[in-house]
Enzyme design. Sequence first.
Site, PDB file in Angstrom:
ATOM      1  N   GLU A 252     -16.635   5.750   3.716  1.00 58.12           N
ATOM      2  CA  GLU A 252     -16.005   5.296   4.959  1.00 58.12           C
ATOM      3  C   GLU A 252     -15.976   6.443   5.946  1.00 58.12           C
ATOM      4  OE1 GLU A 252     -11.765   4.553   4.879  1.00 58.12           O
ATOM      5  OE2 GLU A 252     -11.559   5.509   2.932  1.00 58.12           O
TER       6      GLU A 252
ATOM      7  N   ARG B  24       0.836  -1.208   0.000  1.00 61.33           N
ATOM      8  CA  ARG B  24       0.000   0.000   0.000  1.00 61.33           C
ATOM      9  C   ARG B  24       0.871   1.258   0.000  1.00 61.33           C
ATOM     10  NH1 ARG B  24      -4.637  -0.062   4.456  1.00 61.33           N
ATOM     11  NH2 ARG B  24      -2.889   0.589   5.747  1.00 61.33           N
TER      12      ARG B  24
ATOM     13  N   LYS C  50      -2.928   6.260   1.211  1.00 64.96           N
ATOM     14  CA  LYS C  50      -2.790   6.746   2.584  1.00 64.96           C
ATOM     15  C   LYS C  50      -1.887   7.981   2.568  1.00 64.96           C
ATOM     16  CE  LYS C  50      -2.992   4.409   7.014  1.00 64.96           C
ATOM     17  NZ  LYS C  50      -4.444   4.374   7.246  1.00 64.96           N
TER      18      LYS C  50
END
Length: 341
Positions: free
Chosen positions: A220, A82, A184
């Site tokens: 989310e 990620r 992220k």
Amino acid sequence: MMAKDIDWSSLGFGYIKTDYRYTRAWKDGKWDEGGLTDKAEVTISECAGVLQYAQTGFEGLKVYRTKDGHVVAFRPDLNADRLQSTCRRLIMPEISKEDFLKALDELIKANIDYVPPFGSGATLYVRPFIYGSGPVIGVKPAPEYEFRMFCTPVGPYFKGGVKPIKLLLSDYDRAAPHGTGNIKAGLNYAMSIYAGEKAHSLGYNENMYLDSGTRTYVEETGGANFLFVTKDNKVVTPKSDTILPSITRRSLMIVAKDYLGLEVEERPVRFDEVKDFVECGLCGTAAVISPVGLVHTKDGDIKFASGMEEMGPVISKLRETLTGIQMGEIEAPEGWIHRIC
Ligand SMILES: *Cc1c(COP(=O)(O)O)cnc(C)c1O
């Protein structure tokens, strides 16, 4: 603070300086050797890419002691993957999976006294990140970068039992279509702080964000993915290109299917369906799953059947099973537990 002086049960979620951190610099088109340092401060150009244009991405994972005394990390290879996708999107140099895991092992071995004992509920939280350290005044990728990884012990997420939390349906957006919601990046958090503080001041724990394009689908919260449970025990999670792919959520979907024999579905979830679910949970490294009791909207509260006092049965079973796998009490799928020592 000395590791031996830590009262593990009263630790919160805050930064505590440990003895060593891992650092590696990227300059002239390549990474240097890298290694540990005891220096917790960084010195960079006032014009660094990270300071001027927020060129930075990060990860978060936990290291803990298992029942049989090993020190392990949960699926850190997925954090490495990620971080690479974050770097590609922000045009930062990538760290190979191998080097990421090597840095993790070195960091933890050097700070081994800060890994909380088994059964304390506390863990050692690891924060890897990469940022533009070289100067840029025009908007472009920085000429130099630092990869850094530090760790800090954190307490049990739920002290004195797990209580359902309250969400606010946000008027703000988290991620734009074709934006950066699926990586992220620090920038996603910088702009969520305002909405987060607003929710807190109104008495809610987190914001529920909808898709910014149409405001029809559930996305989310600021830092956790949703799981919902239908009346007939199906586990549903929203699918969208602008959701951050939570490792906890992806793991829980596998646990639901392979360990609990539940039907699972990853699909777009309309907001008007939320009232029909019987349980709701938020998934992320820190809490594993937090049960959600209600979602406040301008048209009133949506209350889940599981209520405000305890976790629903499916969320509870999912949580128990995944934490059992993490702690070595339940056999893990191949490759999920990375043993450091
Ligand atoms: C980190 C993060 C999560 C949780 O991901 P995990 O890998 O489970 O810790 C969820 N949403 C956002 C926006 C995040 O940044």
